[in-house]
Design a protein around this motif. Sequence first.
Motif, PDB file in Angstrom:
ATOM      1  N   UNK A 116      35.188  33.295   0.437  1.00 54.54           N
ATOM      2  CA  UNK A 116      36.385  33.111  -0.363  1.00 54.54           C
ATOM      3  C   UNK A 116      36.693  34.549  -0.941  1.00 54.54           C
ATOM      4  N   UNK A 117      35.705  35.146  -1.721  1.00 56.47           N
ATOM      5  CA  UNK A 117      36.091  36.175  -2.469  1.00 56.47           C
ATOM      6  C   UNK A 117      36.479  37.555  -1.530  1.00 56.47           C
ATOM      7  N   UNK A 118      35.614  37.610  -0.465  1.00 51.24           N
ATOM      8  CA  UNK A 118      36.083  38.677   0.657  1.00 51.24           C
ATOM      9  C   UNK A 118      37.668  38.497   0.781  1.00 51.24           C
ATOM     10  N   UNK A 119      38.122  37.192   1.137  1.00 46.21           N
ATOM     11  CA  UNK A 119      39.318  37.157   1.756  1.00 46.21           C
ATOM     12  C   UNK A 119      40.315  37.545   0.639  1.00 46.21           C
ATOM     13  N   UNK A 120      40.161  36.889  -0.567  1.00 49.14           N
ATOM     14  CA  UNK A 120      40.866  37.283  -1.764  1.00 49.14           C
ATOM     15  C   UNK A 120      41.070  38.548  -2.161  1.00 49.14           C
ATOM     16  N   UNK A 121      39.796  39.363  -1.972  1.00 49.21           N
ATOM     17  CA  UNK A 121      39.868  40.865  -2.501  1.00 49.21           C
ATOM     18  C   UNK A 121      40.703  41.374  -1.249  1.00 49.21           C
ATOM     19  N   UNK A 122      40.337  41.240  -0.312  1.00 52.46           N
ATOM     20  CA  UNK A 122      41.090  41.744   1.020  1.00 52.46           C
ATOM     21  C   UNK A 122      42.790  42.050   0.865  1.00 52.46           C
ATOM     22  N   UNK A 123      43.094  40.634   0.603  1.00 54.40           N
ATOM     23  CA  UNK A 123      44.405  40.266   0.236  1.00 54.40           C
ATOM     24  C   UNK A 123      45.034  41.090  -0.903  1.00 54.40           C
ATOM     25  N   UNK A 124      44.150  41.268  -1.908  1.00 58.08           N
ATOM     26  CA  UNK A 124      44.736  42.064  -2.901  1.00 58.08           C
ATOM     27  C   UNK A 124      44.926  43.425  -2.764  1.00 58.08           C
ATOM     28  N   UNK A 125      44.124  44.226  -1.804  1.00 64.33           N
ATOM     29  CA  UNK A 125      44.172  45.434  -1.793  1.00 64.33           C
ATOM     30  C   UNK A 125      45.037  45.722  -0.202  1.00 64.33           C
ATOM     31  N   UNK A 126      45.646  44.463   0.240  1.00 66.39           N
ATOM     32  CA  UNK A 126      46.600  44.617   1.371  1.00 66.39           C
ATOM     33  C   UNK A 126      45.763  45.315   2.782  1.00 66.39           C
ATOM     34  N   UNK A 127      44.691  44.339   2.859  1.00 68.27           N
ATOM     35  CA  UNK A 127      43.669  44.710   4.168  1.00 68.27           C
ATOM     36  C   UNK A 127      43.638  43.692   5.047  1.00 68.27           C
ATOM     37  N   UNK A 128      44.534  42.648   4.971  1.00 73.57           N
ATOM     38  CA  UNK A 128      44.262  41.636   5.886  1.00 73.57           C
ATOM     39  C   UNK A 128      44.240  41.957   7.121  1.00 73.57           C
ATOM     40  N   UNK A 129      43.635  41.214   8.205  1.00 66.89           N
ATOM     41  CA  UNK A 129      43.630  41.667   9.438  1.00 66.89           C
ATOM     42  C   UNK A 129      42.737  42.736   9.952  1.00 66.89           C
ATOM     43  N   UNK A 130      42.055  43.326   8.944  1.00 63.44           N
ATOM     44  CA  UNK A 130      41.154  44.442   9.324  1.00 63.44           C
ATOM     45  C   UNK A 130      39.753  44.023   9.024  1.00 63.44           C
ATOM     46  N   UNK A 140      41.523  57.122   5.738  1.00 59.48           N
ATOM     47  CA  UNK A 140      40.932  57.412   4.403  1.00 59.48           C
ATOM     48  C   UNK A 140      41.419  56.405   3.456  1.00 59.48           C
ATOM     49  N   UNK A 141      42.756  56.399   3.608  1.00 57.64           N
ATOM     50  CA  UNK A 141      43.373  55.627   2.212  1.00 57.64           C
ATOM     51  C   UNK A 141      42.892  54.309   2.305  1.00 57.64           C
ATOM     52  N   UNK A 142      42.620  53.394   3.575  1.00 60.13           N
ATOM     53  CA  UNK A 142      42.404  52.241   3.773  1.00 60.13           C
ATOM     54  C   UNK A 142      40.862  52.047   3.520  1.00 60.13           C
ATOM     55  N   UNK A 143      40.074  53.011   3.790  1.00 52.75           N
ATOM     56  CA  UNK A 143      38.747  52.993   3.405  1.00 52.75           C
ATOM     57  C   UNK A 143      38.511  52.893   1.969  1.00 52.75           C
ATOM     58  N   UNK A 144      39.286  53.817   1.279  1.00 53.59           N
ATOM     59  CA  UNK A 144      39.315  53.621  -0.174  1.00 53.59           C
ATOM     60  C   UNK A 144      39.763  52.214  -0.857  1.00 53.59           C
ATOM     61  N   UNK A 145      40.636  51.664  -0.375  1.00 50.81           N
ATOM     62  CA  UNK A 145      41.164  50.494  -0.816  1.00 50.81           C
ATOM     63  C   UNK A 145      39.944  49.520  -0.330  1.00 50.81           C
ATOM     64  N   UNK A 146      39.563  49.474   0.701  1.00 52.13           N
ATOM     65  CA  UNK A 146      38.233  48.517   1.069  1.00 52.13           C
ATOM     66  C   UNK A 146      37.488  49.051  -0.037  1.00 52.13           C
ATOM     67  N   UNK A 147      36.958  50.118  -0.646  1.00 54.85           N
ATOM     68  CA  UNK A 147      35.944  50.125  -1.345  1.00 54.85           C
ATOM     69  C   UNK A 147      36.279  49.674  -2.822  1.00 54.85           C
ATOM     70  N   UNK A 148      37.754  49.636  -3.319  1.00 55.04           N
ATOM     71  CA  UNK A 148      38.120  48.993  -4.446  1.00 55.04           C
ATOM     72  C   UNK A 148      37.870  47.519  -4.236  1.00 55.04           C
ATOM     73  N   UNK A 149      38.114  47.016  -3.215  1.00 55.27           N
ATOM     74  CA  UNK A 149      38.288  45.478  -2.808  1.00 55.27           C
ATOM     75  C   UNK A 149      36.608  45.100  -3.014  1.00 55.27           C
TER      76      UNK A 149
END
Lengths: 259, 295
Positions: A116-130, A140-149
């Motif tokens: 649940x938390x992984x799904x919520x936080x991926x949605x929060x940083x706009x990384x759904x589908x990855x 690089x930008x997507x990686x950094x978003x993942x690290x923020x999530x």
Amino acid sequence: MNPVISAQNLDLTFTTNDGPVHALSDITLDIDKGEFVSLIGPSGCGKTTLLRVIADLEQPTGGSISVNGMTPEQARIHRAYGYVFQQAALFPWRTIADNIALPLEVMGIAAAERATRVRDNMALVDLMGFENKFPWQLSGGMQQRASIARALSVQPDMLLMDEPFGALDEIVRDHLNSQLLKLWAKTQKTVVFVTHSIPEAVYLSTRIVVMSPRPGRIHSIIDCNLGADRPLDIRETPEFLAIAHQVREGLREGHSYEG
Amino acid sequence: MQVGRFVHDRLLPIGTILLVIVLAWYVAAYAMNAPFQRDTDRRAGVTPTSSEFLVKTMSQPKPTMPAPHQVVENLWKNTLTVKPWSKRSLVYHAWITLSATLSGFAMGTALGVLIAIGIVHIPALDRSFLPWIIASQTIPILAIAPMIIVLLSAIGITGLLPKALISTYLSFFPVAVGMVKGLRSPDVLHLDLMRTYSANKVQTLWKLRIPASVPFFFTSMKVAIAASLIGAIVGELPTGAVAGIGSKLLAGSYYSQTIDIFAALIAGSIVAILLVTLVDLAGRFVNARMGARQP
């Protein structure tokens, strides 16, 4: 209200082979809950070191510091903060979803809650589908978003961010800045943000701590009352430019100390 | 396309070298067998033509240097025309050696990993253990193998285990050294990250150090499995040549069966190539599962 982070006369001297390095000198700083505080300064001013002391990654050699009313070590053990490094620091052998789940696995959170938390936080940083991509398959930008999530998945009250967008190009950086601001407005977390970019600091912060090097110390603290709603073009308004000018002056003064 | 590249990048260079080796081997076989053949012919009072002479040097029953086709013929006869479990079959002997190799390799790998985990986590072990490990490998295995066999048989341990232990002795070393390096390979950033999560040592080992060491693990296992095979063969030499590739080598040298020696050597090499290839394939499979970038 008690400050979330309170540093009194903090000192830190590294012992190196070339003799002692005075990284932090007489740092006194209070940060309240919900603030967005930027630490800005030239390299060697101790801004990253200060962040690492708050995170209990470095031990101060003098003065005192409390985080959430505890020592930094207790705060770390209570998982009081999420830390975002300059590099994304994703584990290359884990998928994006598994990387975000890493701290939750360490904390011993059950698989269903993790998902649940992984799904919520991926949605929060706009990384759904990855979810099932490996880090090298992302920009690089997507990686950094993942690290923020990943940092957010811990659900900390506090985010410590060490030049998280420093390695990214300006367009991506702008985009992530406005996303971060929205995130901060939505979650009301306390953020301590290290940067060496003046526009970034002014755009994001409620307060800016200007630091100067050798020894690393606080030169001045500048309030940044631009309000909660900050579109990207606020950076061309006179108020914004006035604060940016103040920060630049502070940096220049701090630097001329060396002579 | 794929096949063309395989032929061009792999088959052609390897095939060329093989061709050169076989040619050099034939030349050497002729040169080394010719004196004995001349001697034999003179005593028998025959004067063969040079082409007859050439054929004779390549078909002696106990040549100084067997020709490649004699070795191939021997290999063929001793693998495909006899039952694999008969004592004459090289498959049987290869299996005896392989079983000692694999059990020694398994024990050596486990031991090497354990030593590496100890060295990485306990500073005292790091300082005290590593010099001894390195010293252990400077002792010639040929000197220590008979001692191990004799000592173990004195306390009633014979058969597979003593040979496997010699394999263990040779194979734990590359794994230990490689894994120490691998377990220390995570960068400071990743270690700091685990610290911000207040991860304990076991979690850091399990979630960071071990996954990071996987490429090192497979590289050192490739060295270790080849060393294990050598260990098993050497371990078979002092057992009185009962069974195994090593015993075939020894029996061959007792009775001057040079063709048998070479056939046994080739059989050993084939087993080694198969083992190393197997480890390599396992490594590629695991790497792909762990998201390694496809070339």
